[in-house]
Design an enzyme around this catalytic site. Structure first.
Site, PDB file in Angstrom:
ATOM      1  N   ASP A  50      89.860 -53.778  80.905  1.00  0.00           N
ATOM      2  CA  ASP A  50      89.652 -54.618  79.725  1.00  0.00           C
ATOM      3  C   ASP A  50      89.960 -56.048  80.179  1.00  0.00           C
ATOM      4  OD1 ASP A  50      89.145 -55.658  77.256  1.00  0.00           O
ATOM      5  OD2 ASP A  50      90.336 -54.191  76.158  1.00  0.00           O
TER       6      ASP A  50
HETATM    7  C1  BGC Z   1      88.130 -56.222  74.180  1.00  0.00           C
HETATM    8  C2  BGC Z   1      87.032 -55.364  74.787  1.00  0.00           C
HETATM    9  C3  BGC Z   1      85.841 -56.229  75.107  1.00  0.00           C
HETATM   10  C4  BGC Z   1      86.284 -57.336  76.039  1.00  0.00           C
HETATM   11  C5  BGC Z   1      85.163 -58.275  76.446  1.00  0.00           C
HETATM   12  C6  BGC Z   1      88.445 -57.428  75.028  1.00  0.00           C
HETATM   13  O1  BGC Z   1      89.291 -58.299  74.350  1.00  0.00           O
HETATM   14  O2  BGC Z   1      89.294 -55.445  73.993  1.00  0.00           O
HETATM   15  O3  BGC Z   1      86.671 -54.340  73.911  1.00  0.00           O
HETATM   16  O4  BGC Z   1      84.814 -55.459  75.649  1.00  0.00           O
HETATM   17  O5  BGC Z   1      87.275 -58.120  75.385  1.00  0.00           O
HETATM   18  O6  BGC Z   1      84.742 -59.045  75.378  1.00  0.00           O
END
Ligand code: BGC
Length: 732
Positions: free
Chosen positions: A270
């Protein structure tokens, strides 16, 4: 109504691209596919053998906000990623700068909870196909979805992006979604692995749970994503699990995901989930994304080589601290994703904002809206009886797509509830709208707005209220009381003084229909008994207003079913009753264990407001002739279902298993099969549901394995977890 069989027709409109990528326990491959896999693996090894260490390291971390590094010399492109679960996200330039001059609006699909409420895996496939097709058109390689964390507490701000409290329903919906995306030649990403069930301090909190809860509740969706969906990427979550960040967690990434489940693709972190070099490089963390460079004191802004798995590793490999084979394995996995997404071949052009895509959004909304209550058959409304229709509630006039965090979508268009009702009304009805409440920070009931709404309702022939939660972060509303990322709700109460407003409307007209939007349940105790008609509409996507209007006016019968229990009050919810809430010292002990959702409500005999699997129809169904046949390891359950009313409608037949004599405690019942059946008035169908041994097994954490114990099992077939119509037994 639209028949559910049209899903197949919609699917045929997509160009299907078969993938040769497969995990170890996937369905049998043909000889030609085996040759293709061997061939790809050989090409991957040939590429790795030509790469310098620097080139390999470039590939295992970000090269911009949403790309990983490529190797131009060898024709290896960057891997281009995009959120999110329910629409291809708008462009934001390479380094988060706003990209304003691009065509980046997209099909806005209903959110995850809405998709799950259809209980229609074919729609999961259609949903994924739209995302894959639009991702192709927009030049993306990976869609960062589906989000499949279990809905454990009603307060999680991100529940709307996820699907359900039930591991079996989760698995069924996720597999369709992933295949839909990947059949378009795009990689899906199963996220967030694992136990990211609350947004509170998500980058710090540590989750503890039993092996049994892990295997029975929190892992099955991911296991199905890997073994049945052949998902190409998995996202490691922010939180810690048993003291170790998920992105540093060898037990989760290596022992379970890669060794036990046989995952062959790449683990993506993540954004900013990797916190250290040695901790991540030596476990199955393959691609580091989103690291906050300001935290690393790089001096030079946005120098992606400063990531934890960046240039530091060159010295560490050269001095023998890190084995180059560890880097090679990460590169190998990323190359597999690239080959499987056709990055080296000609890509499908995809399609963008087409009528077919909009039709999929519409059909999912049609099947997602749940009729919770319909006393005195207050619904459907009859157009001929209504000259003046009162519509009340700020959500009726609000577009929801553009907020909520990373899942936000710049919708090509979004039909609000009010617009949907106006479209349906045409010239034949006057639609009068009152806001009723104001969306604003710490906003309570507004006497003037209530009075105006009451006048509107009292003067109309029929009244519809559309309220509930909203998405977003802004000073305009309560920062922490929303369906949005990085925030949780403080309680389950309706915000902005809506309880008071609804009570006043019901007094003015007891037939006022209450429609709620949002990612999950609210406390309805203040007015539930007085309201005759209540619907849950989730965030129903770009065609949601049209779908809602057609259900309210009976152009079709509702067929959505709750994918989660709606408790009467927050304190009834097991995460709050059996575990500690709010979280203390960043420690979350899941002492609710396997008693998540209806597993708790049914085992502990707590009456919910509306049970898991509940959803009414305008027609009625009878269940008859249950028969159970066991041949070897396969149990076939058949039953006859008849539409006994006078309107076409679809019923979700749910099959639960109850273990009558288990050594370890088991929940009262567990969902193990379901089928959505469309029936014309008077029509009957005999359906068959299959249960394999795993439907009767539980995870024995004294022996660390799934076991099937000899004994008697009761099979319960019904219209919800609390509306069981037929029962039968069998022995193992
Ligand atoms: C989120 C993810 C997301 C990523 C990219 C993170 O803050 O938890 O679900 O895919 O950002 O935007």
């Amino acid at each position: 109504m639209k028949s559910i069989t049209t899903v197949a027709q919609i699917i045929l409109l997509f160009v299907l691209t078969p993938l040769f990528f497969s995990s170890c326990e996937s369905e049998a491959t043909t000889d030609t596919e085996d040759v293709a896999v061997v061939d790809v693996e050989a090409q991957i090894e040939a590429l790795i053998s030509q790469m310098t260490l620097e080139e390999k390291i470039t590939m295992i971390h970000a090269s911009s906000s949403f790309t990983s590094g490529g190797v131009e010399r060898l024709g290896i492109p960057e891997l281009v990623m995009s959120d999110g679960p329910h629409g291809v996200r708008h462009e934001h330039g390479r380094d988060w700068e706003k990209d304003l001059n691009v065509r980046d609006s997209s099909t806005y699909l209903p959110v995850g909870t809405a998709l799950a409420a259809t209980w229609n895996p074919e729609l999961g496939y259609a949903f994924g196909s739209v995302l894959g097709s639009e991702a192709n058109f927009r030049g993306k390689d990976v869609i960062l979805g589906p989000g499949l964390n279990i809905i454990r507490s009603p307060l999680n701000g991100r529940n709307f992006e996820y699907l359900t409290e039930d591991p079996y329903l989760n698995a069924q919906m996720v597999v369709g979604y992933i295949k839909g995306v990947q059949d378009q030649g795009i990689a899906a990403c199963a996220k967030h692995y694992v136990a990211n069930n609350l947004e509170f301090e998500r980058e710090k909190v540590n989750v503890e749970m039993s092996d049994r809860a892990l295997h029975e509740i929190y892992l099955p969706g991911f296991k199905a994503a890997v073994q049945q969906g052949n998902v190409l990427t998995v996202m490691a979550a922010y939180n810690k699990f048993r003291g170790e960040y998920c992105a540093h967690n060898g037990f989760l990434l290596d022992d379970i995901l890669k060794e036990s489940f046989g995952f062959q693709g790449a683990v993506i972190s993540d954004w900013n989930a990797v916190k250290g070099t040695m901790e991540s490089v030596n476990v199955g963390m393959d691609l580091e994304m989103g690291t906050d460079l300001s935290m690393l004191g790089s001096g030079k802004e946005l120098d992606y080589s400063k990531f934890h798995m960046g240039d530091t590793l060159i010295t560490l490999v050269n001095t023998g601290v890190v084995d180059v084979a560890v880097i090679d394995e990460k590169v190998r996995r990323l190359l597999r994703v690239m080959f499987a997404t056709n990055m080296f071949d000609e890509r499908s052009p995809g399609a963008y904002n087409t009528k077919e895509h909009q039709q999929v959004a519409r059909q999912i909304a049609d099947e997602a809206i749940v009729l919770l209550k319909n006393d005195d058959k207050v619904l459907p409304l009859k157009k001929a009886d209504i000259q003046t229709l009162a519509v009340v509630g700020a959500n009726a006039n609000r577009k929801h797509a553009g907020a909520g965090g990373s899942s936000q979508v710049k919708a090509y268009y979004e039909v609000t509830a009010l617009e949907g009702l106006q479209n349906l009304a045409g010239e034949s009805m006057t639609v009068n709208f009152s806001e009723g409440y104001q969306i604003k920070k710490d906003g309570g009931a507004d006497a003037a707005l209530i009075a105006e709404a009451v006048r509107n309702v009292a003067a109309a022939d029929a009244a519809i209220y559309v309220g509930g939660w909203i998405h977003g972060y802004s000073d305009e509303w309560n920062d922490n009381a929303l369906d949005a990322e990085a925030t949780d709700k403080p309680d389950m109460n309706l915000p902005f003084g809506q309880d008071e407003l609804i009570q006043a409307l019901l007094k003015a007209n007891p037939n006022t229909i209450i429609v709620l939007m949002g990612g999950g349940p609210v406390d309805m105790q203040a007015w539930k008994a007085d309201a005759k008609g209540i619907l849950q509409a989730w965030y129903p996507g770009m065609e949601g207003g049209n779908a809602l209007a057609s259900i309210l006016f009976g152009l079709q019968s509702p067929s959505g079913k709750l994918p989660m229990t709606f408790p009467e009050k927050l304190s009834d919810s097991p995460a709050h009753k059996l575990a500690q809430f709010p979280v203390e010292n960043l420690q979350m002990d899941y002492t609710d264990d396997i008693y998540v959702g209806y597993r708790y409500f049914d085992s502990y005999d707590v009456a919910p407001a509306f049970p898991f699997g509940h959803g009414l129809s305008y027609t009625t169904f009878s269940y008859e002739d249950l028969s159970i046949e066991k041949t070897g390891g396969l149990v076939t359950v058949s039953l006859k279902i008849t539409n006994t009313g006078d309107m076409a409608g679809a019923e979700v037949v749910q099959l639960y298993v109850k273990d009558e004599d288990s050594t370890l405690k088991r929940p009262e019942k567990e969902l193990k099969a379901f089928q959505k059946v469309l029936l014309q008035p008077g029509e009957s169908k005999t359906i068959q549901l299959e249960l394999k041994e795993d439907a009767f097994s539980y995870y024995d954490d004294t022996q660390n394995k799934w076991i099937l114990e000899a004994g008697t099992f009761t099979l319960l077939a019904g219209s919800s977890s609390r509306d069981i119509r037929l029962e039968g037994q069998l022995d193992w």
